[in-house]
Design an enzyme around this catalytic site. Sequence first.
Site, PDB file in Angstrom:
ATOM      1  N   ARG A   1      -2.499  -9.892   3.974  1.00 23.35           N
ATOM      2  CA  ARG A   1      -3.097  -8.580   4.217  1.00 23.35           C
ATOM      3  C   ARG A   1      -4.607  -8.656   4.378  1.00 23.35           C
ATOM      4  O   ARG A   1      -5.299  -9.297   3.594  1.00 23.35           O
ATOM      5  CB  ARG A   1      -2.757  -7.625   3.061  1.00 23.35           C
ATOM      6  CG  ARG A   1      -3.372  -6.242   3.211  1.00 23.35           C
ATOM      7  CD  ARG A   1      -2.885  -5.291   2.146  1.00 23.35           C
ATOM      8  NE  ARG A   1      -3.364  -5.622   0.816  1.00 23.35           N
ATOM      9  CZ  ARG A   1      -4.570  -5.304   0.339  1.00 23.35           C
ATOM     10  NH1 ARG A   1      -5.448  -4.689   1.120  1.00 23.35           N
ATOM     11  NH2 ARG A   1      -4.894  -5.608  -0.894  1.00 23.35           N
TER      12      ARG A   1
ATOM     13  N   ASP B   1      10.401  -2.686  -8.903  1.00 27.60           N
ATOM     14  CA  ASP B   1      11.496  -1.728  -9.119  1.00 27.60           C
ATOM     15  C   ASP B   1      12.091  -1.223  -7.807  1.00 27.60           C
ATOM     16  O   ASP B   1      13.319  -1.197  -7.623  1.00 27.60           O
ATOM     17  CB  ASP B   1      10.998  -0.537  -9.946  1.00 27.60           C
ATOM     18  CG  ASP B   1      10.822  -0.869 -11.419  1.00 27.60           C
ATOM     19  OD1 ASP B   1      10.871  -2.069 -11.769  1.00 27.60           O
ATOM     20  OD2 ASP B   1      10.635   0.055 -12.214  1.00 27.60           O
TER      21      ASP B   1
ATOM     22  N   LEU C   1      -4.966   0.947   1.223  1.00 27.56           N
ATOM     23  CA  LEU C   1      -5.110   2.392   1.069  1.00 27.56           C
ATOM     24  C   LEU C   1      -4.866   3.113   2.387  1.00 27.56           C
ATOM     25  O   LEU C   1      -4.222   4.167   2.429  1.00 27.56           O
ATOM     26  CB  LEU C   1      -6.496   2.729   0.526  1.00 27.56           C
ATOM     27  CG  LEU C   1      -6.799   2.304  -0.919  1.00 27.56           C
ATOM     28  CD1 LEU C   1      -8.229   2.668  -1.293  1.00 27.56           C
ATOM     29  CD2 LEU C   1      -5.825   2.940  -1.891  1.00 27.56           C
TER      30      LEU C   1
ATOM     31  N   THR D   1      -2.858   2.387  -6.907  1.00 32.52           N
ATOM     32  CA  THR D   1      -3.929   3.026  -6.134  1.00 32.52           C
ATOM     33  C   THR D   1      -5.173   3.214  -6.999  1.00 32.52           C
ATOM     34  O   THR D   1      -6.295   2.984  -6.544  1.00 32.52           O
ATOM     35  CB  THR D   1      -3.454   4.392  -5.595  1.00 32.52           C
ATOM     36  OG1 THR D   1      -2.411   4.178  -4.638  1.00 32.52           O
ATOM     37  CG2 THR D   1      -4.596   5.147  -4.923  1.00 32.52           C
TER      38      THR D   1
ATOM     39  N   HIS E   1      -5.203 -12.525  -4.915  1.00 38.69           N
ATOM     40  CA  HIS E   1      -6.605 -12.164  -4.729  1.00 38.69           C
ATOM     41  C   HIS E   1      -7.461 -13.318  -5.244  1.00 38.69           C
ATOM     42  O   HIS E   1      -7.209 -13.854  -6.322  1.00 38.69           O
ATOM     43  CB  HIS E   1      -6.942 -10.883  -5.486  1.00 38.69           C
ATOM     44  CG  HIS E   1      -8.201 -10.229  -5.020  1.00 38.69           C
ATOM     45  ND1 HIS E   1      -9.447 -10.744  -5.301  1.00 38.69           N
ATOM     46  CD2 HIS E   1      -8.412  -9.124  -4.271  1.00 38.69           C
ATOM     47  CE1 HIS E   1     -10.371  -9.987  -4.748  1.00 38.69           C
ATOM     48  NE2 HIS E   1      -9.770  -8.987  -4.116  1.00 38.69           N
TER      49      HIS E   1
ATOM     50  N   ALA F   1       0.427   6.356  -1.133  1.00 38.66           N
ATOM     51  CA  ALA F   1       1.508   6.469  -0.157  1.00 38.66           C
ATOM     52  C   ALA F   1       2.450   7.620  -0.504  1.00 38.66           C
ATOM     53  O   ALA F   1       2.837   8.415   0.360  1.00 38.66           O
ATOM     54  CB  ALA F   1       2.282   5.158  -0.063  1.00 38.66           C
TER      55      ALA F   1
ATOM     56  N   GLU G   1     -16.008  -6.468   4.259  1.00 39.43           N
ATOM     57  CA  GLU G   1     -15.157  -7.232   3.357  1.00 39.43           C
ATOM     58  C   GLU G   1     -14.606  -8.422   4.123  1.00 39.43           C
ATOM     59  O   GLU G   1     -14.778  -8.532   5.339  1.00 39.43           O
ATOM     60  CB  GLU G   1     -14.033  -6.356   2.784  1.00 39.43           C
ATOM     61  CG  GLU G   1     -14.557  -5.300   1.824  1.00 39.43           C
ATOM     62  CD  GLU G   1     -13.468  -4.652   0.990  1.00 39.43           C
ATOM     63  OE1 GLU G   1     -12.326  -5.124   1.045  1.00 39.43           O
ATOM     64  OE2 GLU G   1     -13.763  -3.681   0.273  1.00 39.43           O
TER      65      GLU G   1
ATOM     66  N   GLY H   1     -12.217  -1.684  -3.820  1.00 37.50           N
ATOM     67  CA  GLY H   1     -13.067  -1.930  -2.660  1.00 37.50           C
ATOM     68  C   GLY H   1     -13.334  -0.742  -1.765  1.00 37.50           C
ATOM     69  O   GLY H   1     -14.470  -0.315  -1.588  1.00 37.50           O
TER      70      GLY H   1
ATOM     71  N   HIS I   1      -1.716 -10.393  -6.355  1.00 37.84           N
ATOM     72  CA  HIS I   1      -2.392  -9.141  -6.023  1.00 37.84           C
ATOM     73  C   HIS I   1      -1.551  -8.186  -5.176  1.00 37.84           C
ATOM     74  O   HIS I   1      -1.508  -6.991  -5.452  1.00 37.84           O
ATOM     75  CB  HIS I   1      -3.688  -9.469  -5.288  1.00 37.84           C
ATOM     76  CG  HIS I   1      -4.540  -8.279  -4.963  1.00 37.84           C
ATOM     77  ND1 HIS I   1      -5.056  -7.443  -5.934  1.00 37.84           N
ATOM     78  CD2 HIS I   1      -4.967  -7.779  -3.775  1.00 37.84           C
ATOM     79  CE1 HIS I   1      -5.771  -6.480  -5.365  1.00 37.84           C
ATOM     80  NE2 HIS I   1      -5.723  -6.657  -4.059  1.00 37.84           N
TER      81      HIS I   1
ATOM     82  N   TRP J   1      -6.263   1.438  -9.215  1.00 41.30           N
ATOM     83  CA  TRP J   1      -6.912   0.161  -9.482  1.00 41.30           C
ATOM     84  C   TRP J   1      -7.631  -0.390  -8.259  1.00 41.30           C
ATOM     85  O   TRP J   1      -8.284  -1.429  -8.350  1.00 41.30           O
ATOM     86  CB  TRP J   1      -5.870  -0.861  -9.965  1.00 41.30           C
ATOM     87  CG  TRP J   1      -5.356  -0.603 -11.350  1.00 41.30           C
ATOM     88  CD1 TRP J   1      -5.027   0.607 -11.899  1.00 41.30           C
ATOM     89  CD2 TRP J   1      -5.078  -1.570 -12.355  1.00 41.30           C
ATOM     90  NE1 TRP J   1      -4.570   0.451 -13.176  1.00 41.30           N
ATOM     91  CE2 TRP J   1      -4.581  -0.877 -13.487  1.00 41.30           C
ATOM     92  CE3 TRP J   1      -5.174  -2.951 -12.413  1.00 41.30           C
ATOM     93  CZ2 TRP J   1      -4.204  -1.523 -14.649  1.00 41.30           C
ATOM     94  CZ3 TRP J   1      -4.790  -3.597 -13.575  1.00 41.30           C
ATOM     95  CH2 TRP J   1      -4.321  -2.893 -14.687  1.00 41.30           C
ATOM     96  N   ALA J   2      -7.498   0.282  -7.125  1.00 41.50           N
ATOM     97  CA  ALA J   2      -8.091  -0.218  -5.874  1.00 41.50           C
ATOM     98  C   ALA J   2      -9.594   0.038  -5.879  1.00 41.50           C
ATOM     99  O   ALA J   2     -10.037   1.184  -5.815  1.00 41.50           O
ATOM    100  CB  ALA J   2      -7.434   0.459  -4.671  1.00 41.50           C
TER     101      ALA J   2
ATOM    102  N   GLY K   1       1.255   7.045  -6.170  1.00 40.77           N
ATOM    103  CA  GLY K   1       0.070   6.441  -5.569  1.00 40.77           C
ATOM    104  C   GLY K   1      -0.241   7.091  -4.233  1.00 40.77           C
ATOM    105  O   GLY K   1       0.366   8.106  -3.844  1.00 40.77           O
TER     106      GLY K   1
ATOM    107  N   ARG L   1      -8.277 -13.713   2.592  1.00 37.28           N
ATOM    108  CA  ARG L   1      -8.005 -13.939   1.171  1.00 37.28           C
ATOM    109  C   ARG L   1      -7.185 -15.194   0.906  1.00 37.28           C
ATOM    110  O   ARG L   1      -7.418 -15.885  -0.085  1.00 37.28           O
ATOM    111  CB  ARG L   1      -7.279 -12.719   0.590  1.00 37.28           C
ATOM    112  CG  ARG L   1      -8.179 -11.522   0.413  1.00 37.28           C
ATOM    113  CD  ARG L   1      -7.409 -10.320  -0.077  1.00 37.28           C
ATOM    114  NE  ARG L   1      -8.302  -9.208  -0.339  1.00 37.28           N
ATOM    115  CZ  ARG L   1      -7.896  -7.996  -0.682  1.00 37.28           C
ATOM    116  NH1 ARG L   1      -6.595  -7.751  -0.812  1.00 37.28           N
ATOM    117  NH2 ARG L   1      -8.763  -7.029  -0.906  1.00 37.28           N
TER     118      ARG L   1
END
Length: 521
Positions: free
Chosen positions: A389, A225, A395, A45, A246, A16, A118, A50, A354, A47-48, A14, A293
């Site tokens: 968060r 994991d 990201l 990542t 979320h 990071a 946001e 926004g 989320h 799937w992100a 991803g 959130r």
Amino acid sequence: MRTRTIDCLVIGTGIAGCATAYALAKKGKHVVMISRAEKREKSATAWAQGGIIYKSKGTEDPESLIQDIERAGAGLSFKPAAQILADEGPQRVNEILIEQLEVPFDRKDSGEWRLTSEGAHSHPRILHVEDHTGKEIERFFLAFLSKQANVEILTQRTAIDLITLAHHSEDLADRYEAGRCLGAYIYNQKEGLVETILAKETVLATGGLGCLFLHTTNPSGARGDGLAMAYRTGARIMNLEYVQFHPTALFLRKSSKRFLISEAVRGEGGILLNHDGHPFMENYDERKELAPRDIVARAIHDELLRTNSEFVLLDISHKPSDWIRARFPKIHRECLDHGVDITQEPIPVVPAAHYSCGGVWTNLEGQTTIQNLWAVGEVACNGLHGANRLASTSLLDGLVFGVRAGEGIVRSLSKETYAFPKIRPWESKKERVDMDLLFQDWLTIKHTMWNYVGLVRTKKRLERAQRILRGLSEEVRRFYANSSLSDELIGLRNGSLTAQLILTAAQRNHSNRGCHSLGSD
């Protein structure tokens, strides 16, 4: 069993992990990146939806972003981490994503960036690529890394355990040495064998743990994991009770899979309605749909209980249809596939697990409490997110602190002298895995975590979860000890442990803050 030695092993592909590998590749270091997925692009990542924080138009002070992070984090954010994100973030986005990778962020007809708002942001400062920002960033990152001769990206490789000096050296005297990571045992899914990768430095970039819950916006690999592997080495773990739900995931009556409806829909004017079609967020917070959130998710939860409903509605249909299709093409297509035309009608939504705000403790360069082991992204906890968060920080967190970790590893490689002892070979078992038992164990974990360690917790719910997970853990331990390896079995072992770690953290924290809500029995 194959053995090889490299400069750095990055577990995860991803943003990071990519940012860490990017910083290392720039300095000519030999990096191996692994992904348990068949395709290297399959990570959280991708799937992100926004966007990523950049900077607002005009003269916004970085202090305003810090304040937004701290407010969303319910006063638990580590200010030095927020300061680094605010100070270094715009520069990293500009020089890496915009100039180096040329990610095609949306612009207005005038050429200016099309910035959006946001939840809990005081300014429009979010860059995006329509509604699939993470997917585009990851695509461009991996394309760049694939061209670097000193970077290997291996798929269908599942990390089994981190190799440590105290646990895996054949020299028994090494058990008295301080914690030090030497790489990892890796399960090659295609060939059904275990590979030993000895690495001077190892990076956990394994993502989150949403798949421990029945309803989640996360991909299938978010099983905890990295957390479980780090815990088994003795690394410090913290803040695991703060699991963010979320507020808005697409409700599908015949499926537990939850497609994320981006925060940006509310940022662009989407309104939450109860089952009777009435707006309700003004009854819970003055910021209404743009509250943090945790507040919005619990408001929806309360509204569902109050109205005895299965879902609430998110309505963006008051916007022009062409604009909706252009701004949210992925969300529009997905909803349309399930019979909902968001240009004409509201979207049925519910909260879903989320993001993990806690993780493996790191300093501000990504170093863990285990020598030569680093962690970046969602698996890590440097204190940035506190108890909840802020939207679109994930990201940027991966980018900024991934690069910082890579730069720290470069410095470490130039200073340290590395010597690898003889490592014990992996001992494989032969008993076939009963996939029905494995599937049922996963269902037990998911239902237990959702019902008893979910959005609203109580002492009695947590106690019931403890009884269930304690018994299951012992069964999984015996199951794992005698069965032949598979990605699914490795995931079950890690998921069972991570679920217990979350539960224990929730039981120890008796205060309501951010994502951790402890209700009365």
